[in-house]
Write a protein that holds these residues in place. Structure first.
Motif, PDB file in Angstrom:
ATOM      1  N   SER A 202       7.609 -42.218 -46.420  1.00  0.00           N
ATOM      2  CA  SER A 202       8.632 -43.057 -45.788  1.00  0.00           C
ATOM      3  C   SER A 202       8.033 -44.279 -45.098  1.00  0.00           C
ATOM      4  O   SER A 202       8.759 -45.220 -44.773  1.00  0.00           O
ATOM      5  CB  SER A 202       9.430 -42.238 -44.768  1.00  0.00           C
ATOM      6  OG  SER A 202       8.570 -41.722 -43.756  1.00  0.00           O
ATOM      7  N   GLU A 203       6.723 -44.263 -44.892  1.00  0.00           N
ATOM      8  CA  GLU A 203       6.056 -45.395 -44.248  1.00  0.00           C
ATOM      9  C   GLU A 203       5.710 -46.423 -45.318  1.00  0.00           C
ATOM     10  O   GLU A 203       4.749 -46.274 -46.057  1.00  0.00           O
ATOM     11  CB  GLU A 203       4.815 -44.906 -43.489  1.00  0.00           C
ATOM     12  CG  GLU A 203       5.173 -43.943 -42.373  1.00  0.00           C
ATOM     13  CD  GLU A 203       3.967 -43.379 -41.634  1.00  0.00           C
ATOM     14  OE1 GLU A 203       2.989 -44.123 -41.440  1.00  0.00           O
ATOM     15  OE2 GLU A 203       4.002 -42.185 -41.256  1.00  0.00           O
ATOM     16  N   LYS A 204       6.518 -47.461 -45.389  1.00  0.00           N
ATOM     17  CA  LYS A 204       6.429 -48.441 -46.483  1.00  0.00           C
ATOM     18  C   LYS A 204       5.546 -49.636 -46.165  1.00  0.00           C
ATOM     19  O   LYS A 204       5.024 -50.289 -47.065  1.00  0.00           O
ATOM     20  CB  LYS A 204       7.834 -48.936 -46.846  1.00  0.00           C
ATOM     21  CG  LYS A 204       8.807 -47.840 -47.256  1.00  0.00           C
ATOM     22  CD  LYS A 204       8.368 -47.128 -48.516  1.00  0.00           C
ATOM     23  CE  LYS A 204       9.417 -46.107 -48.962  1.00  0.00           C
ATOM     24  NZ  LYS A 204       8.969 -45.352 -50.168  1.00  0.00           N
ATOM     25  N   THR A 205       5.395 -49.959 -44.880  1.00  0.00           N
ATOM     26  CA  THR A 205       4.563 -51.103 -44.495  1.00  0.00           C
ATOM     27  C   THR A 205       3.594 -50.687 -43.396  1.00  0.00           C
ATOM     28  O   THR A 205       3.828 -49.703 -42.678  1.00  0.00           O
ATOM     29  CB  THR A 205       5.415 -52.274 -43.975  1.00  0.00           C
ATOM     30  OG1 THR A 205       6.011 -51.914 -42.718  1.00  0.00           O
ATOM     31  CG2 THR A 205       6.506 -52.654 -44.975  1.00  0.00           C
ATOM     32  N   LYS A 206       2.531 -51.460 -43.252  1.00  0.00           N
ATOM     33  CA  LYS A 206       1.553 -51.175 -42.200  1.00  0.00           C
ATOM     34  C   LYS A 206       2.193 -51.315 -40.822  1.00  0.00           C
ATOM     35  O   LYS A 206       1.931 -50.528 -39.915  1.00  0.00           O
ATOM     36  CB  LYS A 206       0.357 -52.126 -42.325  1.00  0.00           C
ATOM     37  CG  LYS A 206      -0.477 -51.920 -43.585  1.00  0.00           C
ATOM     38  CD  LYS A 206      -1.638 -52.904 -43.636  1.00  0.00           C
ATOM     39  CE  LYS A 206      -2.479 -52.726 -44.900  1.00  0.00           C
ATOM     40  NZ  LYS A 206      -3.591 -53.689 -44.967  1.00  0.00           N
ATOM     41  N   GLU A 207       3.043 -52.325 -40.682  1.00  0.00           N
ATOM     42  CA  GLU A 207       3.686 -52.563 -39.393  1.00  0.00           C
ATOM     43  C   GLU A 207       4.598 -51.390 -39.007  1.00  0.00           C
ATOM     44  O   GLU A 207       4.623 -50.961 -37.857  1.00  0.00           O
ATOM     45  CB  GLU A 207       4.494 -53.867 -39.437  1.00  0.00           C
ATOM     46  CG  GLU A 207       3.664 -55.127 -39.557  1.00  0.00           C
ATOM     47  CD  GLU A 207       3.104 -55.356 -40.963  1.00  0.00           C
ATOM     48  OE1 GLU A 207       2.117 -56.107 -41.091  1.00  0.00           O
ATOM     49  OE2 GLU A 207       3.658 -54.778 -41.930  1.00  0.00           O
TER      50      GLU A 207
ATOM     51  N   SER B 138       4.213 -48.306 -39.986  1.00  0.00           N
ATOM     52  CA  SER B 138       3.332 -47.184 -39.676  1.00  0.00           C
ATOM     53  C   SER B 138       2.746 -47.314 -38.282  1.00  0.00           C
ATOM     54  O   SER B 138       2.709 -46.344 -37.514  1.00  0.00           O
ATOM     55  CB  SER B 138       2.204 -47.098 -40.709  1.00  0.00           C
ATOM     56  OG  SER B 138       1.326 -46.040 -40.406  1.00  0.00           O
ATOM     57  N   MET B 139       2.293 -48.511 -37.918  1.00  0.00           N
ATOM     58  CA  MET B 139       1.705 -48.714 -36.599  1.00  0.00           C
ATOM     59  C   MET B 139       2.761 -48.585 -35.492  1.00  0.00           C
ATOM     60  O   MET B 139       2.473 -48.088 -34.403  1.00  0.00           O
ATOM     61  CB  MET B 139       1.017 -50.073 -36.537  1.00  0.00           C
ATOM     62  CG  MET B 139      -0.221 -50.183 -37.428  1.00  0.00           C
ATOM     63  SD  MET B 139      -1.517 -48.981 -37.007  1.00  0.00           S
ATOM     64  CE  MET B 139      -1.994 -49.555 -35.388  1.00  0.00           C
ATOM     65  N   SER B 140       3.983 -49.002 -35.774  1.00  0.00           N
ATOM     66  CA  SER B 140       5.063 -48.824 -34.813  1.00  0.00           C
ATOM     67  C   SER B 140       5.326 -47.342 -34.587  1.00  0.00           C
ATOM     68  O   SER B 140       5.585 -46.897 -33.463  1.00  0.00           O
ATOM     69  CB  SER B 140       6.344 -49.506 -35.314  1.00  0.00           C
ATOM     70  OG  SER B 140       6.190 -50.913 -35.343  1.00  0.00           O
ATOM     71  N   LYS B 141       5.247 -46.577 -35.659  1.00  0.00           N
ATOM     72  CA  LYS B 141       5.448 -45.128 -35.548  1.00  0.00           C
ATOM     73  C   LYS B 141       4.364 -44.496 -34.688  1.00  0.00           C
ATOM     74  O   LYS B 141       4.621 -43.580 -33.903  1.00  0.00           O
ATOM     75  CB  LYS B 141       5.449 -44.507 -36.945  1.00  0.00           C
ATOM     76  CG  LYS B 141       5.752 -43.022 -36.950  1.00  0.00           C
ATOM     77  CD  LYS B 141       5.826 -42.478 -38.368  1.00  0.00           C
ATOM     78  CE  LYS B 141       6.135 -40.983 -38.361  1.00  0.00           C
ATOM     79  NZ  LYS B 141       6.218 -40.437 -39.737  1.00  0.00           N
TER      80      LYS B 141
ATOM     81  N   TYR C  68       4.539 -52.598 -29.542  1.00  0.00           N
ATOM     82  CA  TYR C  68       3.200 -52.738 -28.973  1.00  0.00           C
ATOM     83  C   TYR C  68       2.116 -52.845 -30.036  1.00  0.00           C
ATOM     84  O   TYR C  68       1.168 -53.616 -29.896  1.00  0.00           O
ATOM     85  CB  TYR C  68       2.886 -51.575 -28.036  1.00  0.00           C
ATOM     86  CG  TYR C  68       3.530 -51.667 -26.671  1.00  0.00           C
ATOM     87  CD1 TYR C  68       4.327 -52.748 -26.308  1.00  0.00           C
ATOM     88  CD2 TYR C  68       3.336 -50.667 -25.723  1.00  0.00           C
ATOM     89  CE1 TYR C  68       4.918 -52.827 -25.065  1.00  0.00           C
ATOM     90  CE2 TYR C  68       3.920 -50.735 -24.464  1.00  0.00           C
ATOM     91  CZ  TYR C  68       4.712 -51.821 -24.143  1.00  0.00           C
ATOM     92  OH  TYR C  68       5.285 -51.902 -22.895  1.00  0.00           O
ATOM     93  N   PHE C  69       2.222 -52.056 -31.118  1.00  0.00           N
ATOM     94  CA  PHE C  69       1.197 -52.059 -32.154  1.00  0.00           C
ATOM     95  C   PHE C  69       1.627 -52.840 -33.405  1.00  0.00           C
ATOM     96  O   PHE C  69       0.927 -52.821 -34.415  1.00  0.00           O
ATOM     97  CB  PHE C  69       0.849 -50.621 -32.575  1.00  0.00           C
ATOM     98  CG  PHE C  69       0.175 -49.792 -31.515  1.00  0.00           C
ATOM     99  CD1 PHE C  69      -0.260 -50.357 -30.323  1.00  0.00           C
ATOM    100  CD2 PHE C  69      -0.032 -48.433 -31.711  1.00  0.00           C
ATOM    101  CE1 PHE C  69      -0.877 -49.585 -29.339  1.00  0.00           C
ATOM    102  CE2 PHE C  69      -0.656 -47.652 -30.738  1.00  0.00           C
ATOM    103  CZ  PHE C  69      -1.074 -48.232 -29.556  1.00  0.00           C
ATOM    104  N   ASN C  70       2.773 -53.510 -33.330  1.00  0.00           N
ATOM    105  CA  ASN C  70       3.321 -54.224 -34.491  1.00  0.00           C
ATOM    106  C   ASN C  70       2.896 -55.685 -34.446  1.00  0.00           C
ATOM    107  O   ASN C  70       3.363 -56.456 -33.608  1.00  0.00           O
ATOM    108  CB  ASN C  70       4.842 -54.106 -34.493  1.00  0.00           C
ATOM    109  CG  ASN C  70       5.481 -54.702 -35.742  1.00  0.00           C
ATOM    110  OD1 ASN C  70       4.852 -55.456 -36.477  1.00  0.00           O
ATOM    111  ND2 ASN C  70       6.729 -54.358 -35.977  1.00  0.00           N
TER     112      ASN C  70
END
Length: 357
Positions: A148-153, A155-158, A213-215
Protein backbone atom coordinates in the motif's frame (compact mmCIF):
# COMPACT_ATOMS: atom_id res chain seq x y z
CA UNK A 1 41.19 -16.57 39.30
CA UNK A 2 37.70 -16.88 37.81
CA UNK A 3 36.05 -14.04 35.90
CA UNK A 4 32.42 -13.66 34.89
CA UNK A 5 31.52 -13.71 31.19
CA UNK A 6 28.37 -13.67 29.06
CA UNK A 7 27.77 -16.34 26.44
CA UNK A 8 25.10 -16.87 23.79
CA UNK A 9 24.57 -19.01 20.71
CA UNK A 10 24.57 -18.02 17.06
CA UNK A 11 20.83 -17.17 17.19
CA UNK A 12 21.26 -14.84 20.20
CA UNK A 13 18.06 -16.28 21.69
CA UNK A 14 19.50 -17.01 25.13
CA UNK A 15 22.25 -15.19 27.02
CA UNK A 16 23.88 -16.84 30.06
CA UNK A 17 26.40 -15.82 32.69
CA UNK A 18 29.43 -18.05 33.24
CA UNK A 19 32.26 -17.81 35.75
CA UNK A 20 35.39 -19.51 34.46
CA UNK A 21 39.16 -19.58 34.95
CA UNK A 22 40.16 -20.82 31.50
CA UNK A 23 38.84 -21.53 28.01
CA UNK A 24 38.17 -25.20 28.66
CA UNK A 25 36.02 -24.43 31.70
CA UNK A 26 34.23 -21.61 29.92
CA UNK A 27 33.34 -23.80 26.93
CA UNK A 28 32.28 -26.74 29.09
CA UNK A 29 29.97 -24.69 31.32
CA UNK A 30 28.55 -22.75 28.37
CA UNK A 31 27.90 -25.90 26.40
CA UNK A 32 25.93 -27.36 29.31
CA UNK A 33 23.96 -24.19 30.13
CA UNK A 34 23.02 -23.58 26.49
CA UNK A 35 21.85 -27.18 26.12
CA UNK A 36 24.21 -28.15 23.31
CA UNK A 37 23.87 -31.88 22.60
CA UNK A 38 27.44 -32.18 21.34
CA UNK A 39 30.86 -32.75 22.81
CA UNK A 40 32.74 -29.70 24.06
CA UNK A 41 35.46 -30.66 21.58
CA UNK A 42 32.97 -29.93 18.81
CA UNK A 43 32.40 -26.35 19.98
CA UNK A 44 34.26 -23.11 19.25
CA UNK A 45 34.26 -19.82 21.18
CA UNK A 46 34.29 -16.36 19.58
CA UNK A 47 34.16 -12.75 20.75
CA UNK A 48 30.71 -11.56 19.68
CA UNK A 49 31.71 -8.02 18.73
CA UNK A 50 34.48 -8.71 16.23
CA UNK A 51 34.41 -12.48 15.62
CA UNK A 52 37.84 -13.25 17.09
CA UNK A 53 38.17 -16.94 18.00
CA UNK A 54 39.23 -17.58 21.60
CA UNK A 55 41.23 -20.81 21.81
CA UNK A 56 43.92 -20.15 24.42
CA UNK A 57 43.98 -19.04 28.03
CA UNK A 58 46.50 -16.23 27.48
CA UNK A 59 44.16 -14.41 25.10
CA UNK A 60 41.15 -15.02 27.36
CA UNK A 61 43.05 -13.39 30.22
CA UNK A 62 43.36 -10.15 28.21
CA UNK A 63 39.56 -9.82 27.84
CA UNK A 64 37.57 -7.89 30.46
CA UNK A 65 34.86 -9.41 32.65
CA UNK A 66 31.37 -9.53 31.10
CA UNK A 67 32.75 -9.87 27.57
CA UNK A 68 30.06 -11.43 25.38
CA UNK A 69 31.04 -14.62 23.56
CA UNK A 70 29.33 -16.71 20.89
CA UNK A 71 29.59 -20.46 21.33
CA UNK A 72 29.27 -22.34 18.05
CA UNK A 73 29.01 -25.94 17.04
CA UNK A 74 31.47 -26.98 14.33
CA UNK A 75 28.64 -26.99 11.78
CA UNK A 76 27.73 -23.36 12.49
CA UNK A 77 29.24 -20.20 10.96
CA UNK A 78 30.34 -17.25 13.07
CA UNK A 79 28.32 -14.04 12.55
CA UNK A 80 29.62 -10.87 14.22
CA UNK A 81 27.34 -8.56 16.16
CA UNK A 82 27.30 -6.01 13.37
CA UNK A 83 26.44 -8.52 10.65
CA UNK A 84 23.78 -10.12 12.83
CA UNK A 85 22.02 -6.94 13.88
CA UNK A 86 22.33 -5.20 10.53
CA UNK A 87 20.90 -8.22 8.72
CA UNK A 88 18.11 -8.36 11.29
CA UNK A 89 17.24 -4.76 10.48
CA UNK A 90 17.49 -5.39 6.74
CA UNK A 91 15.25 -8.43 7.01
CA UNK A 92 12.44 -6.19 8.28
CA UNK A 93 11.61 -8.22 11.39
CA UNK A 94 8.77 -6.15 12.79
CA UNK A 95 9.69 -6.33 16.47
CA UNK A 96 12.96 -4.59 15.67
CA UNK A 97 12.11 -2.49 12.63
CA UNK A 98 9.38 -0.54 14.43
CA UNK A 99 11.85 1.02 16.85
CA UNK A 100 15.32 0.22 15.56
CA UNK A 101 15.86 -1.67 18.84
CA UNK A 102 18.39 -4.08 17.40
CA UNK A 103 20.54 -1.31 15.99
CA UNK A 104 20.28 0.69 19.19
CA UNK A 105 21.39 -2.29 21.26
CA UNK A 106 24.34 -2.89 18.98
CA UNK A 107 25.28 0.80 18.96
CA UNK A 108 25.16 1.20 22.74
CA UNK A 109 28.97 0.92 22.99
CA UNK A 110 31.95 1.92 20.81
CA UNK A 111 29.71 4.19 18.76
CA UNK A 112 32.39 5.88 16.72
CA UNK A 113 33.88 2.64 15.40
CA UNK A 114 30.53 1.03 14.71
CA UNK A 115 29.22 4.04 12.84
CA UNK A 116 32.21 3.90 10.54
CA UNK A 117 30.82 0.58 9.37
CA UNK A 118 27.30 1.95 8.99
CA UNK A 119 28.71 4.87 6.99
CA UNK A 120 29.89 2.39 4.35
CA UNK A 121 26.28 1.49 3.62
CA UNK A 122 25.32 5.14 3.47
CA UNK A 123 28.22 6.00 1.17
CA UNK A 124 27.27 3.14 -1.12
CA UNK A 125 23.83 4.62 -1.77
CA UNK A 126 22.97 5.61 -5.33
CA UNK A 127 22.41 9.36 -5.22
CA UNK A 128 20.87 9.24 -8.69
CA UNK A 129 17.82 7.57 -7.16
CA UNK A 130 17.34 10.05 -4.34
CA UNK A 131 14.70 12.18 -6.05
CA UNK A 132 12.77 9.22 -7.42
CA UNK A 133 9.51 8.88 -5.54
CA UNK A 134 7.28 6.07 -6.80
CA UNK A 135 7.62 2.37 -6.07
CA UNK A 136 7.87 1.54 -9.78
CA UNK A 137 10.79 3.95 -10.17
CA UNK A 138 12.91 2.63 -7.28
CA UNK A 139 11.51 -0.79 -6.24
CA UNK A 140 14.60 -1.69 -4.18
CA UNK A 141 13.89 1.16 -1.76
CA UNK A 142 10.47 -0.34 -0.95
CA UNK A 143 11.69 -3.88 -0.32
CA UNK A 144 10.02 -5.24 2.83
CA UNK A 145 7.38 -2.49 3.01
CA UNK A 146 3.65 -2.95 2.58
CA UNK A 147 2.34 -2.84 -0.99
CA UNK A 148 0.00 0.00 0.00
CA UNK A 149 3.03 2.28 0.32
CA UNK A 150 3.25 3.68 -3.20
CA UNK A 151 5.66 6.59 -2.74
CA UNK A 152 8.66 7.32 -0.56
CA UNK A 153 6.91 10.35 0.89
CA UNK A 154 3.88 8.26 1.86
CA UNK A 155 6.15 5.69 3.50
CA UNK A 156 8.12 8.29 5.46
CA UNK A 157 4.89 9.95 6.60
CA UNK A 158 3.74 6.57 7.88
CA UNK A 159 6.98 6.18 9.86
CA UNK A 160 6.50 9.43 11.75
CA UNK A 161 2.86 8.58 12.45
CA UNK A 162 4.03 5.31 14.00
CA UNK A 163 6.33 7.26 16.31
CA UNK A 164 3.51 9.61 17.31
CA UNK A 165 1.23 6.67 18.06
CA UNK A 166 4.02 5.25 20.20
CA UNK A 167 4.14 8.44 22.29
CA UNK A 168 0.37 8.40 22.68
CA UNK A 169 0.21 4.79 23.83
CA UNK A 170 3.16 5.29 26.17
CA UNK A 171 1.24 8.16 27.77
CA UNK A 172 -1.99 6.17 27.82
CA UNK A 173 -0.37 3.13 29.44
CA UNK A 174 1.31 5.22 32.14
CA UNK A 175 -1.86 7.14 33.03
CA UNK A 176 -4.05 4.04 33.06
CA UNK A 177 -1.54 2.27 35.31
CA UNK A 178 -1.66 5.05 37.89
CA UNK A 179 -3.17 4.76 41.34
CA UNK A 180 -5.75 7.45 40.66
CA UNK A 181 -7.00 5.56 37.60
CA UNK A 182 -7.23 2.19 39.32
CA UNK A 183 -8.30 3.08 42.86
CA UNK A 184 -10.25 6.36 42.75
CA UNK A 185 -13.69 6.45 44.38
CA UNK A 186 -16.68 5.93 42.08
CA UNK A 187 -14.28 5.65 39.14
CA UNK A 188 -13.99 9.44 38.92
CA UNK A 189 -10.23 9.38 38.45
CA UNK A 190 -10.68 6.87 35.63
CA UNK A 191 -13.23 9.14 33.94
CA UNK A 192 -10.96 12.18 34.21
CA UNK A 193 -7.99 10.33 32.69
CA UNK A 194 -10.10 8.77 29.93
CA UNK A 195 -11.48 12.21 29.05
CA UNK A 196 -8.00 13.71 28.94
CA UNK A 197 -6.80 10.87 26.69
CA UNK A 198 -9.79 11.40 24.39
CA UNK A 199 -9.01 15.12 24.16
CA UNK A 200 -5.34 14.40 23.45
CA UNK A 201 -6.20 11.81 20.81
CA UNK A 202 -8.66 14.18 19.11
CA UNK A 203 -5.99 16.87 18.80
CA UNK A 204 -3.54 14.32 17.43
CA UNK A 205 -6.13 13.06 14.93
CA UNK A 206 -6.99 16.57 13.79
CA UNK A 207 -3.34 17.22 12.99
CA UNK A 208 -2.88 13.87 11.23
CA UNK A 209 -0.20 12.70 13.64
CA UNK A 210 2.20 15.37 12.35
CA UNK A 211 2.74 13.23 9.26
CA UNK A 212 4.52 16.09 7.48
CA UNK A 213 7.63 15.95 9.67
CA UNK A 214 9.39 13.33 7.52
CA UNK A 215 7.71 14.26 4.21
CA UNK A 216 10.14 16.15 1.97
CA UNK A 217 7.29 17.43 -0.24
CA UNK A 218 5.48 19.07 2.65
CA UNK A 219 5.63 22.80 3.32
CA UNK A 220 9.09 23.95 4.42
CA UNK A 221 7.88 24.92 7.88
CA UNK A 222 6.03 21.63 8.32
CA UNK A 223 8.94 19.26 7.63
CA UNK A 224 12.22 18.51 9.39
CA UNK A 225 14.23 17.61 6.27
CA UNK A 226 15.17 19.68 3.22
CA UNK A 227 13.51 19.33 -0.19
CA UNK A 228 15.77 16.41 -1.11
CA UNK A 229 14.99 14.52 2.10
CA UNK A 230 18.22 15.25 3.98
CA UNK A 231 17.93 15.27 7.78
CA UNK A 232 20.47 16.90 10.08
CA UNK A 233 20.97 16.13 13.76
CA UNK A 234 19.76 18.80 16.16
CA UNK A 235 22.41 17.92 18.75
CA UNK A 236 22.04 17.23 22.46
CA UNK A 237 18.70 18.18 23.99
CA UNK A 238 20.23 21.24 25.70
CA UNK A 239 22.39 22.38 22.76
CA UNK A 240 21.57 24.79 19.95
CA UNK A 241 23.24 22.61 17.33
CA UNK A 242 25.02 19.31 16.77
CA UNK A 243 28.72 19.22 17.66
CA UNK A 244 29.34 16.76 14.78
CA UNK A 245 28.48 19.26 12.08
CA UNK A 246 28.48 17.64 8.64
CA UNK A 247 28.81 14.12 10.08
CA UNK A 248 25.41 13.51 11.66
CA UNK A 249 23.36 13.75 8.47
CA UNK A 250 21.25 11.16 6.67
CA UNK A 251 18.93 10.94 3.68
CA UNK A 252 16.54 8.00 4.07
CA UNK A 253 15.08 8.80 0.65
CA UNK A 254 18.36 7.83 -1.05
CA UNK A 255 18.56 4.09 -0.35
CA UNK A 256 16.88 1.26 1.50
CA UNK A 257 19.90 0.99 3.79
CA UNK A 258 19.66 4.63 4.82
CA UNK A 259 15.91 4.29 5.32
CA UNK A 260 16.55 1.43 7.75
CA UNK A 261 19.44 3.15 9.54
CA UNK A 262 17.27 6.27 9.93
CA UNK A 263 15.22 4.34 12.45
CA UNK A 264 18.12 4.58 14.91
CA UNK A 265 17.64 8.36 14.88
CA UNK A 266 15.43 9.61 17.71
CA UNK A 267 12.82 12.30 18.16
CA UNK A 268 14.15 13.33 21.56
CA UNK A 269 11.86 15.05 24.08
CA UNK A 270 13.72 18.01 25.55
CA UNK A 271 11.19 17.99 28.41
CA UNK A 272 11.08 14.26 29.05
CA UNK A 273 7.85 12.33 28.56
CA UNK A 274 8.31 9.74 31.32
CA UNK A 275 10.23 11.81 33.85
CA UNK A 276 8.36 15.10 33.62
CA UNK A 277 5.34 15.38 31.30
CA UNK A 278 3.38 12.32 32.46
CA UNK A 279 3.94 13.05 36.19
CA UNK A 280 2.68 16.62 35.64
CA UNK A 281 -0.40 15.34 33.80
CA UNK A 282 -1.14 13.09 36.76
CA UNK A 283 -0.64 16.02 39.13
CA UNK A 284 -3.09 18.08 37.07
CA UNK A 285 -5.66 15.26 37.09
CA UNK A 286 -5.21 14.84 40.83
CA UNK A 287 -6.04 18.54 41.24
CA UNK A 288 -9.27 18.09 39.28
CA UNK A 289 -10.09 14.98 41.27
CA UNK A 290 -9.56 16.63 44.64
CA UNK A 291 -11.12 19.98 43.64
CA UNK A 292 -7.90 21.88 44.24
CA UNK A 293 -7.09 23.66 40.97
CA UNK A 294 -4.62 26.50 40.39
CA UNK A 295 -5.55 28.25 37.14
CA UNK A 296 -2.53 28.88 34.94
CA UNK A 297 -4.19 31.92 33.31
CA UNK A 298 -5.79 33.93 36.09
CA UNK A 299 -3.61 32.39 38.83
CA UNK A 300 -6.65 31.86 41.05
CA UNK A 301 -7.65 28.77 42.98
CA UNK A 302 -10.78 26.89 41.98
CA UNK A 303 -12.64 23.67 42.73
CA UNK A 304 -13.89 23.11 39.18
CA UNK A 305 -12.13 23.43 35.85
CA UNK A 306 -10.23 21.46 33.25
CA UNK A 307 -6.85 20.55 31.79
CA UNK A 308 -5.32 22.44 28.90
CA UNK A 309 -4.69 19.36 26.74
CA UNK A 310 -3.25 21.51 23.92
CA UNK A 311 -0.29 22.40 26.09
CA UNK A 312 0.57 18.75 26.74
CA UNK A 313 0.00 17.99 23.05
CA UNK A 314 2.69 20.54 22.21
CA UNK A 315 5.16 18.90 24.57
CA UNK A 316 4.48 15.28 23.62
CA UNK A 317 4.02 15.48 19.86
CA UNK A 318 5.40 18.67 18.31
CA UNK A 319 8.70 20.29 17.47
CA UNK A 320 8.20 22.76 20.27
CA UNK A 321 9.64 19.99 22.45
CA UNK A 322 10.92 17.35 19.98
CA UNK A 323 14.36 17.40 18.41
CA UNK A 324 15.54 14.91 15.77
CA UNK A 325 18.90 13.53 16.86
CA UNK A 326 21.52 11.03 15.79
CA UNK A 327 21.81 8.19 18.31
CA UNK A 328 25.18 9.55 19.51
CA UNK A 329 23.47 12.82 20.49
CA UNK A 330 20.56 11.14 22.27
CA UNK A 331 21.29 11.84 25.94
CA UNK A 332 19.45 9.31 28.11
CA UNK A 333 20.24 10.88 31.47
CA UNK A 334 17.84 13.22 33.26
CA UNK A 335 17.11 16.48 31.42
CA UNK A 336 16.99 19.65 33.49
CA UNK A 337 13.77 20.81 31.85
CA UNK A 338 10.36 20.58 33.47
CA UNK A 339 6.77 20.42 32.30
CA UNK A 340 3.99 22.14 34.25
CA UNK A 341 0.57 21.62 35.78
CA UNK A 342 -1.64 23.10 33.07
CA UNK A 343 -5.05 23.43 34.70
CA UNK A 344 -7.68 26.11 34.13
CA UNK A 345 -10.51 27.30 36.34
CA UNK A 346 -14.08 26.95 35.08
CA UNK A 347 -14.16 30.59 33.96
CA UNK A 348 -11.00 30.37 31.89
CA UNK A 349 -11.58 26.82 30.64
CA UNK A 350 -13.00 26.49 27.14
CA UNK A 351 -12.03 28.17 23.93
CA UNK A 352 -8.36 28.09 24.88
CA UNK A 353 -6.16 27.05 22.01
CA UNK A 354 -2.43 27.23 21.30
CA UNK A 355 -0.80 27.72 17.92
CA UNK A 356 1.78 25.15 16.88
CA UNK A 357 3.64 23.97 13.80
Amino acid sequence: MKKGYKVTDVKREKKIGVAAENVEELVAKSCKKLGFNVSCADCRLFVAEDGTQVDDDDYLATLPPQTLFILLKNTEKMVTDFDYYYEMIRSQKKEYIDTGAAAKEFLSTNLKEKFKVFQKYIAAGDDAKTMLSERAQDPGWFEGLELSEKTKEQSMSKRVKERMRGYYYKTKTALQSSDIYIHSKNGRGKKLIDQFLTDLRNILDSHKYNETYFNRKANKNARICDERGLFQCGGLWSADKCLYEGEHVINPYRSREERIIFQTWNLDHKIELSRSIIPKILQAIDGLYSGDIKCMLCDKGSKVGGIEADRYFLQIFTRENLKLVHIVCHYKGKHDAESGVYTLCKKCYGGQSIEYN
